[in-house]
Design a protein around this motif. Sequence first.
Motif, short mmCIF file in Angstrom:
data_model
loop_
_atom_site.label_atom_id
_atom_site.label_comp_id
_atom_site.label_asym_id
_atom_site.label_seq_id
_atom_site.Cartn_x
_atom_site.Cartn_y
_atom_site.Cartn_z
N PRO A 6 0.83 -1.22 0.00
CA PRO A 6 0.00 0.00 0.00
C PRO A 6 0.86 1.26 0.00
O PRO A 6 1.97 1.29 0.55
CB PRO A 6 -0.79 -0.13 1.30
CG PRO A 6 0.08 -0.96 2.19
CD PRO A 6 0.80 -1.92 1.29
N HIS A 8 0.60 5.36 1.00
CA HIS A 8 -0.20 6.30 1.78
C HIS A 8 0.12 7.72 1.32
O HIS A 8 1.09 8.34 1.77
CB HIS A 8 0.09 6.14 3.27
CG HIS A 8 -0.13 4.74 3.77
ND1 HIS A 8 -1.39 4.20 3.95
CD2 HIS A 8 0.75 3.76 4.10
CE1 HIS A 8 -1.29 2.95 4.38
NE2 HIS A 8 0.00 2.66 4.48
N SER A 60 -8.17 1.71 -8.12
CA SER A 60 -6.83 1.81 -7.52
C SER A 60 -5.89 2.49 -8.50
O SER A 60 -6.18 2.58 -9.70
CB SER A 60 -6.30 0.42 -7.14
OG SER A 60 -6.08 -0.36 -8.31
N THR A 72 0.57 0.98 -4.20
CA THR A 72 -0.76 1.08 -4.80
C THR A 72 -1.67 1.84 -3.85
O THR A 72 -1.71 1.58 -2.64
CB THR A 72 -1.35 -0.31 -5.07
OG1 THR A 72 -0.49 -1.02 -5.95
CG2 THR A 72 -2.73 -0.20 -5.69
N LYS A 74 -5.35 2.30 -2.79
CA LYS A 74 -6.64 1.62 -2.89
C LYS A 74 -7.76 2.39 -2.20
O LYS A 74 -8.93 2.18 -2.51
CB LYS A 74 -6.56 0.22 -2.31
CG LYS A 74 -5.87 -0.79 -3.21
CD LYS A 74 -6.04 -2.21 -2.70
CE LYS A 74 -5.52 -3.22 -3.71
NZ LYS A 74 -5.69 -4.62 -3.23
#
Length: 283
Positions: A6, A8, A60, A72, A74
């Motif tokens: 992920p 941020h 995404s 990524t 999401k």
Amino acid sequence: MNAEKPHHPASGYAILVLLLLLIMAGGTCVYYISPEVMVPFALVFIFLCKGFKIVNPNESRVLTLFGEYKGTIKQNGFFWVNPFFASKDISLRARNLDTNPIKVNDKLGNPIMIGVVLVWRVEETFKAAFEVDNFELFVKVQSESAMRKLAGAYPYDNFEDESEISLRGSSQEVNDELERELMERLAIAGIHVLEARISYLAYAQEIASAMLQRQQATAIVAARAKIVEGAVGMVDMALAQLNDKRLVTFDEERKAAMVSNLMVVLCSDRAVSPVVNTGTLHP
């Protein structure tokens, strides 16, 4: 790095406020110093605006920096990332694939037409973006390949052995096997299979007529066997009740004649014409 991670990002609203303050500062410099001072402020503003990203629900963005995977996004919302990041949109929504029926051979070599419906979605964006060239085309090709393998593993119908799994008679088992096969094939592209089932199944046109006659013959034989089984039970019950109530006394020859007559009446596929005997059975 060959797995999804992920990213941020910063809030797009906070960065937007900072950029507006930057423009105000540039305007102040223009007013008190010189108009030429506004040029670098404008260039910085335009460059930083490239970092704004909007991510809608169930979508995404895959981020890379000069060929290096950075993560990524999401979560949905308005964000700001490094303006040097390159991004690629990948939808996370569920999608349908309804394949056109294709001609394949079943386990017995009979040509059949088969088609499937597949419900799928992207689960790992890294694999979908970088492990395959085009994940949508990959899903289509692998679905067709799985159809061919499934059709070759089972017969269309089980005429001889009813316990054998067949494409037509064991739909739940076949669909489960199809789903497992597709999950294994599509895992390389980060695809999650929600549902897979056969949507079309038929004999190929060149043998459809002959196989239909075979199915009809099998059904007729099964029906006749059931009729005979019921007729035997009825004859046995009739003889037992006549014997218990002592209405008529039969010798073996008369029993055989009665059984023969009852079997003809009960097993005939046409209405019988009753004959009333008003005389004696024997001269």
